[in-house]
Design a protein around this motif. Sequence first.
Motif, PDB file in Angstrom:
ATOM      1  N   ILE A   1       5.906   4.687 -10.671  1.00 26.26           N
ATOM      2  CA  ILE A   1       6.170   4.907 -12.154  1.00 26.26           C
ATOM      3  C   ILE A   1       7.333   6.454 -11.428  1.00 26.26           C
ATOM      4  O   ILE A   1       6.199   7.382 -11.967  1.00 26.26           O
ATOM      5  N   PRO A   2       8.250   6.936 -10.987  1.00 26.03           N
ATOM      6  CA  PRO A   2       9.050   7.720 -11.009  1.00 26.03           C
ATOM      7  C   PRO A   2       9.411   9.008 -12.105  1.00 26.03           C
ATOM      8  O   PRO A   2       8.929   8.134 -13.176  1.00 26.03           O
ATOM      9  N   ARG A   3       8.598   9.628 -11.443  1.00 23.21           N
ATOM     10  CA  ARG A   3       9.056  11.612 -12.590  1.00 23.21           C
ATOM     11  C   ARG A   3      10.505  11.320 -13.154  1.00 23.21           C
ATOM     12  O   ARG A   3      10.104  11.421 -15.233  1.00 23.21           O
ATOM     13  N   ARG A   4      11.491  10.898 -13.292  1.00 21.99           N
ATOM     14  CA  ARG A   4      12.341  10.605 -14.054  1.00 21.99           C
ATOM     15  C   ARG A   4      12.258   9.715 -15.577  1.00 21.99           C
ATOM     16  O   ARG A   4      12.924  10.082 -16.251  1.00 21.99           O
ATOM     17  N   HIS A   5      11.592   9.165 -16.124  1.00 19.65           N
ATOM     18  CA  HIS A   5      11.027   8.592 -16.534  1.00 19.65           C
ATOM     19  C   HIS A   5      10.238   9.442 -17.757  1.00 19.65           C
ATOM     20  O   HIS A   5      10.403   9.278 -18.852  1.00 19.65           O
ATOM     21  N   ALA A   6       9.467  10.380 -16.843  1.00 19.88           N
ATOM     22  CA  ALA A   6       8.694  11.409 -18.100  1.00 19.88           C
ATOM     23  C   ALA A   6       9.617  12.732 -18.449  1.00 19.88           C
ATOM     24  O   ALA A   6       9.437  12.805 -19.806  1.00 19.88           O
ATOM     25  N   SER A   7      10.928  12.757 -17.529  1.00 18.94           N
ATOM     26  CA  SER A   7      12.176  13.899 -18.446  1.00 18.94           C
ATOM     27  C   SER A   7      12.860  12.698 -19.240  1.00 18.94           C
ATOM     28  O   SER A   7      13.461  13.486 -20.469  1.00 18.94           O
TER      29      SER A   7
ATOM     30  N   PRO B   1       0.757  -1.311  -0.006  1.00 22.92           N
ATOM     31  CA  PRO B   1      -0.027  -0.013  -0.056  1.00 22.92           C
ATOM     32  C   PRO B   1       0.996   0.966  -0.121  1.00 22.92           C
ATOM     33  O   PRO B   1       0.613   2.720  -0.732  1.00 22.92           O
ATOM     34  N   GLU B   2       1.998   1.181   0.289  1.00 22.28           N
ATOM     35  CA  GLU B   2       2.738   2.217   0.790  1.00 22.28           C
ATOM     36  C   GLU B   2       3.876   3.013  -1.000  1.00 22.28           C
ATOM     37  O   GLU B   2       3.840   3.591  -0.757  1.00 22.28           O
ATOM     38  N   VAL B   3       2.861   1.760  -2.358  1.00 20.01           N
ATOM     39  CA  VAL B   3       2.751   2.279  -3.607  1.00 20.01           C
ATOM     40  C   VAL B   3       2.894   3.683  -3.814  1.00 20.01           C
ATOM     41  O   VAL B   3       2.998   4.339  -4.723  1.00 20.01           O
ATOM     42  N   PHE B   4       1.507   3.824  -3.214  1.00 18.81           N
ATOM     43  CA  PHE B   4       0.597   5.280  -3.660  1.00 18.81           C
ATOM     44  C   PHE B   4       0.958   5.947  -2.309  1.00 18.81           C
ATOM     45  O   PHE B   4       0.727   5.896  -0.825  1.00 18.81           O
ATOM     46  N   VAL B   5       1.069   6.882  -2.374  1.00 17.20           N
ATOM     47  CA  VAL B   5       1.062   8.436  -1.286  1.00 17.20           C
ATOM     48  C   VAL B   5      -0.261   9.034  -1.154  1.00 17.20           C
ATOM     49  O   VAL B   5      -1.425   8.405  -1.426  1.00 17.20           O
ATOM     50  N   PRO B   6      -0.877   9.480   0.348  1.00 17.99           N
ATOM     51  CA  PRO B   6      -1.663  10.222   0.481  1.00 17.99           C
ATOM     52  C   PRO B   6      -2.853  11.128  -0.868  1.00 17.99           C
ATOM     53  O   PRO B   6      -3.904   9.920  -0.004  1.00 17.99           O
ATOM     54  N   THR B   7      -2.592  11.661  -1.457  1.00 22.94           N
ATOM     55  CA  THR B   7      -2.813  12.132  -2.503  1.00 22.94           C
ATOM     56  C   THR B   7      -3.594  11.194  -3.408  1.00 22.94           C
ATOM     57  O   THR B   7      -5.180  10.829  -4.045  1.00 22.94           O
ATOM     58  N   ASP B   8      -2.909  10.010  -4.136  1.00 24.40           N
ATOM     59  CA  ASP B   8      -3.010   8.615  -4.255  1.00 24.40           C
ATOM     60  C   ASP B   8      -4.834   7.848  -4.239  1.00 24.40           C
ATOM     61  O   ASP B   8      -5.700   7.727  -4.193  1.00 24.40           O
TER      62      ASP B   8
ATOM     63  N   LYS C   1       5.640  17.952 -24.357  1.00 24.60           N
ATOM     64  CA  LYS C   1       5.852  19.089 -23.049  1.00 24.60           C
ATOM     65  C   LYS C   1       5.092  17.864 -21.828  1.00 24.60           C
ATOM     66  O   LYS C   1       4.476  17.047 -22.358  1.00 24.60           O
ATOM     67  N   LEU C   2       5.628  18.885 -21.171  1.00 21.90           N
ATOM     68  CA  LEU C   2       5.456  18.137 -19.782  1.00 21.90           C
ATOM     69  C   LEU C   2       4.787  18.214 -18.438  1.00 21.90           C
ATOM     70  O   LEU C   2       5.000  19.672 -18.775  1.00 21.90           O
ATOM     71  N   TRP C   3       4.456  18.130 -18.248  1.00 27.40           N
ATOM     72  CA  TRP C   3       2.856  18.757 -17.249  1.00 27.40           C
ATOM     73  C   TRP C   3       3.663  18.318 -16.118  1.00 27.40           C
ATOM     74  O   TRP C   3       3.077  16.902 -15.995  1.00 27.40           O
ATOM     75  N   ALA C   4       4.631  18.563 -15.410  1.00 26.88           N
ATOM     76  CA  ALA C   4       4.699  18.199 -13.994  1.00 26.88           C
ATOM     77  C   ALA C   4       3.833  18.305 -12.592  1.00 26.88           C
ATOM     78  O   ALA C   4       3.953  19.830 -13.239  1.00 26.88           O
ATOM     79  N   ARG C   5       3.039  17.137 -12.005  1.00 28.64           N
ATOM     80  CA  ARG C   5       2.036  17.705 -11.167  1.00 28.64           C
ATOM     81  C   ARG C   5       2.864  17.663  -9.763  1.00 28.64           C
ATOM     82  O   ARG C   5       2.750  16.197  -9.494  1.00 28.64           O
ATOM     83  N   LEU C   6       2.976  18.671  -8.960  1.00 30.30           N
ATOM     84  CA  LEU C   6       3.608  19.227  -7.887  1.00 30.30           C
ATOM     85  C   LEU C   6       3.406  17.728  -6.965  1.00 30.30           C
ATOM     86  O   LEU C   6       4.331  17.479  -5.766  1.00 30.30           O
ATOM     87  N   ASP C   7       2.261  17.443  -6.466  1.00 33.20           N
ATOM     88  CA  ASP C   7       1.427  16.933  -5.399  1.00 33.20           C
ATOM     89  C   ASP C   7       0.572  16.123  -5.479  1.00 33.20           C
ATOM     90  O   ASP C   7      -0.687  15.423  -4.599  1.00 33.20           O
ATOM     91  N   ASP C   8       0.709  15.438  -6.820  1.00 31.34           N
ATOM     92  CA  ASP C   8       0.188  14.155  -6.987  1.00 31.34           C
ATOM     93  C   ASP C   8       1.116  13.249  -7.120  1.00 31.34           C
ATOM     94  O   ASP C   8       2.307  13.016  -7.873  1.00 31.34           O
ATOM     95  N   GLY C   9       1.158  11.289  -7.415  1.00 36.26           N
ATOM     96  CA  GLY C   9       1.277  10.764  -7.161  1.00 36.26           C
ATOM     97  C   GLY C   9       0.885   9.767  -8.176  1.00 36.26           C
ATOM     98  O   GLY C   9       0.336  10.474  -9.147  1.00 36.26           O
TER      99      GLY C   9
ATOM    100  N   LEU D   1       1.833  14.775 -24.984  1.00 34.45           N
ATOM    101  CA  LEU D   1       1.535  16.070 -23.601  1.00 34.45           C
ATOM    102  C   LEU D   1       2.010  14.648 -22.510  1.00 34.45           C
ATOM    103  O   LEU D   1       1.371  13.470 -22.851  1.00 34.45           O
ATOM    104  N   LEU D   2       2.855  15.171 -21.730  1.00 36.14           N
ATOM    105  CA  LEU D   2       3.495  13.910 -20.649  1.00 36.14           C
ATOM    106  C   LEU D   2       3.012  14.543 -19.672  1.00 36.14           C
ATOM    107  O   LEU D   2       3.630  15.442 -19.006  1.00 36.14           O
ATOM    108  N   VAL D   3       1.968  14.110 -18.884  1.00 37.32           N
ATOM    109  CA  VAL D   3       1.808  14.272 -17.354  1.00 37.32           C
ATOM    110  C   VAL D   3       2.541  13.179 -16.359  1.00 37.32           C
ATOM    111  O   VAL D   3       2.272  12.233 -16.305  1.00 37.32           O
ATOM    112  N   HIS D   4       2.368  13.706 -15.227  1.00 42.50           N
ATOM    113  CA  HIS D   4       3.908  12.988 -14.038  1.00 42.50           C
ATOM    114  C   HIS D   4       3.484  13.598 -12.730  1.00 42.50           C
ATOM    115  O   HIS D   4       3.693  14.757 -12.650  1.00 42.50           O
ATOM    116  N   GLY D   5       3.175  12.857 -12.100  1.00 44.32           N
ATOM    117  CA  GLY D   5       3.737  13.420 -10.616  1.00 44.32           C
ATOM    118  C   GLY D   5       4.830  13.064 -10.189  1.00 44.32           C
ATOM    119  O   GLY D   5       4.817  12.124  -9.938  1.00 44.32           O
ATOM    120  N   GLU D   6       5.072  14.367  -8.937  1.00 50.99           N
ATOM    121  CA  GLU D   6       6.188  14.607  -9.014  1.00 50.99           C
ATOM    122  C   GLU D   6       6.274  13.598  -7.821  1.00 50.99           C
ATOM    123  O   GLU D   6       7.621  12.880  -7.462  1.00 50.99           O
TER     124      GLU D   6
END
Length: 285
Positions: A237-243, A171-178, A253-261, A227-232
């Motif tokens: 799947i860590p955001r490094r993949h989107a980069s 369950p720790e694979v998901f952050v609280p916002t998830d 284009k990349l939309w990095a979502r600072l508070d998202d998992g 458009l690539l969208v990824h949660g920081e």
Amino acid sequence: MITELDVELPDGRRVRAADTGEAGGPRAVAPLTVVWHHGSPHTGALYEPLLGAAAARGIRLVSYARPSYGGSTPQPGRSVTSAAADVVAVADALGIDRFAVIGTSGGGPHALACAALVPERVTGVVTLASPAPYTDAFDWFDGMRSPGALRAARKGRAARAAFADEEEFDPEVFVPTDWAALEGRWSAVLADVQASDAFGPDGLIDDDVALASPWGFEVSDVAAPTLLVHGELDRMIPRRHASWLLGRIPGAKLWARLDDGHVSVLDVVPDALDWLLEAAAPARS
């Protein structure tokens, strides 16, 4: 209204598809058709709030279950590229010429495959929390909370299938916002993951092997607006993949979502649909 249908393929397989039909009734023409590529594991079903966001924009939404998911025939040895032919078959069966694609999580690479392999059909592509192809250019597993399944997939299908016998969800694979998303506005996602259990583990096993193996195309061949969208905060799947993808897909284009998992990033769906409408505008004019 959602229509479900089985599409027969030239090799004798069938895929289960879902279609919201022409927006506004039989005389209306939707401004855009979007093919949704589901995550891993899912059934290929269309659900809220995805449906609501599409309906509010008059968008026709189509989905299909990848092989071994949701009633679709297995396809032993399938690769990421296999998705393109299946999507074209579904689109042809529904009388759809051009379409955009959205892929979430494990669906992201399959959406990119469509854009790379049938560029004349794809008006735009959005990925949400998508992995990059396996590469030695960076530590592909770094930052993954539970990389065991994909590590096993790197060794082949037999190793991934053996891992499935002992696999336990962390369950720790998901952050609280998830978790807030799964327990609230995106609860249908969790319900669909649970529904996928009825179809067995083969869809997920084959997805993981395909994702961790050579995809069969170069992401640099993706020519459609991307458009690539990824949660920081993504721990799956860590955001490094989107980069990495950003540096190799022309004009992406990349939309990095600072508070998202990994799951809460789905909140961007309405904005992503608006982006696809704008990207498709030149093709409609």
